[in-house]
Write an enzyme that holds these catalytic residues in place. Structure first.
Site, PDB file in Angstrom:
ATOM      1  N   GLY A   9       0.830  -1.206   0.000  1.00 49.52           N
ATOM      2  CA  GLY A   9       0.000   0.000   0.000  1.00 49.52           C
ATOM      3  C   GLY A   9       0.860   1.250   0.000  1.00 49.52           C
ATOM      4  N   ALA A  10       1.965   1.215  -0.754  1.00 47.50           N
ATOM      5  CA  ALA A  10       2.964   2.290  -0.703  1.00 47.50           C
ATOM      6  C   ALA A  10       2.867   3.263  -1.867  1.00 47.50           C
ATOM      7  CB  ALA A  10       4.373   1.688  -0.657  1.00 47.50           C
ATOM      8  N   SER A  12       0.553   5.535  -2.225  1.00 48.85           N
ATOM      9  CA  SER A  12      -0.053   6.798  -1.795  1.00 48.85           C
ATOM     10  C   SER A  12      -0.126   6.818  -0.280  1.00 48.85           C
ATOM     11  CB  SER A  12      -1.457   6.978  -2.401  1.00 48.85           C
ATOM     12  OG  SER A  12      -2.339   5.970  -1.922  1.00 48.85           O
ATOM     13  N   GLY A  13      -0.501   7.956   0.278  1.00 44.70           N
ATOM     14  CA  GLY A  13      -0.814   8.077   1.684  1.00 44.70           C
ATOM     15  C   GLY A  13       0.305   7.722   2.640  1.00 44.70           C
ATOM     16  N   GLY A  15       1.727   4.869   3.424  1.00 42.96           N
ATOM     17  CA  GLY A  15       2.777   3.994   2.912  1.00 42.96           C
ATOM     18  C   GLY A  15       3.806   4.729   2.090  1.00 42.96           C
ATOM     19  N   SER A 135      -6.203   0.463  13.124  1.00 44.45           N
ATOM     20  CA  SER A 135      -6.973   1.699  13.273  1.00 44.45           C
ATOM     21  C   SER A 135      -7.811   1.617  14.530  1.00 44.45           C
ATOM     22  CB  SER A 135      -7.888   1.906  12.063  1.00 44.45           C
ATOM     23  OG  SER A 135      -8.783   2.984  12.287  1.00 44.45           O
ATOM     24  N   TYR A 161     -15.062  -2.765   8.034  1.00 43.22           N
ATOM     25  CA  TYR A 161     -13.694  -2.238   8.105  1.00 43.22           C
ATOM     26  C   TYR A 161     -13.161  -2.359   9.531  1.00 43.22           C
ATOM     27  CZ  TYR A 161      -9.872   1.169   7.965  1.00 43.22           C
ATOM     28  OH  TYR A 161      -8.652   1.790   8.065  1.00 43.22           O
TER      29      TYR A 161
END
Length: 270
Positions: A9-10, A12-13, A15, A135, A161
């Site tokens: 998950g790197a 964007s955001g 990561g 989270s 989620y």
């Protein structure tokens, strides 16, 4: 120290921010993402942050266990040692959807895919570290090891989620018990301003709400968890900022984590 750090998950955001910061420190970063265009752009940013050092890269969608296995094979073929695996891929999905493997997409993308990858890399991670992006949303739901396929009629995005994020916390704690030679932690990155989730309202919230944490700040927390001396961390701990916090009771139950682990092994075929 020249570490090899794999971040899923790197593209964007959180990561991507962590990947850039680690590259700037001189680490060999491997950027894993789903979208080819965003992945290419992320690799260019990580290369620049690392003063021209070429990062590793691989495209994989965690909603496909076949692609997760291909990613693991590539990493095993390419890197003799993996110092850190950041299981950061995931997101919230607006509606119920089954993957090609037959599982609900949220639990597969956030938990089953990372679970499979980490298990396949387990020996290569000996002496290293696994950092799972969880989270505080975990308080809203719990995973159902008996039904990874989900139920279209009762599906609620945030609850599902939350269940997947609970699974991340349970996994980190169980990995610490099963794999004493690998440090395993999970963390809450904050509510991050990023390209997160699907559905128009979800995307607008995660881009424009005024209290959101920057990806850079959340990425710095991931970097600290990836690089802090082992003795400074609590193995199996759930971190909020630099402090270990007790998660919701359903995400702190060793019996539940053992059941989830066994069901996950069956689901991914290991």
């Amino acid at each position: 120290m020249d570490r090899t750090v794999v971040i899923t998950g790197a593209s964007s955001g959180v990561g991507l921010a962590a990947a850039e910061q680690l590259a700037a420190q001189g680490d060999q970063v491997v950027v894993v993402g789903r979208n080819p265009e965003r992945l290419a752009a992320a690799v260019a940013k990580v290369r620049q942050a690392g003063n021209g050092r070429e990062p590793g890269q691989f495209r994989a969608d965690f909603e496909s266990l076949k692609q997760v296995r291909e990613l693991a094979a590539h990493l095993l073929d390419t890197y003799p040692k993996i110092d850190v695996l950041a299981d950061n891929a995931g997101g919230m999905i607006a509606g119920h959807r089954r993957t090609e493997d037959g599982y609900e997409a949220t639990i597969q993308g956030n938990h089953l895919g990372p679970f499979l990858l980490t298990n396949l890399l387990r020996e290569r991670l000996a002496g290293g570290r696994v950092v799972s992006t969880a989270s505080d949303a975990h308080r809203s739901g719990r995973p159902d090891p008996a039904n990874f396929a989900g139920d279209e009629k009762t599906y609620k995005a945030f609850r599902t989620y939350g269940g997947a994020k609970s699974a991340n916390i349970l996994f980190a704690a169980e990995a610490a018990r099963r794999w004493p030679d690998i440090t395993s932690v999970s963390f809450h990155p904050g509510v991050v301003r990023t390209n997160f989730g699907d559905g128009t309202l979800t995307r607008l919230f995660y881009r424009f709400a005024p209290f959101l944490v920057t990806p850079e700040k959340a990425g710095a927390l991931l970097v600290w968890l990836a690089t802090a001396p082992k003795e400074d961390l609590v193995d199996g701990g759930y971190y909020v900022g630099h402090d270990v916090k007790k998660p919701a009771s359903h995400a702190a139950d060793p019996v539940a984590s053992a059941k989830l682990w066994a069901a996950s092994e069956d689901a991914v075929g290991i």
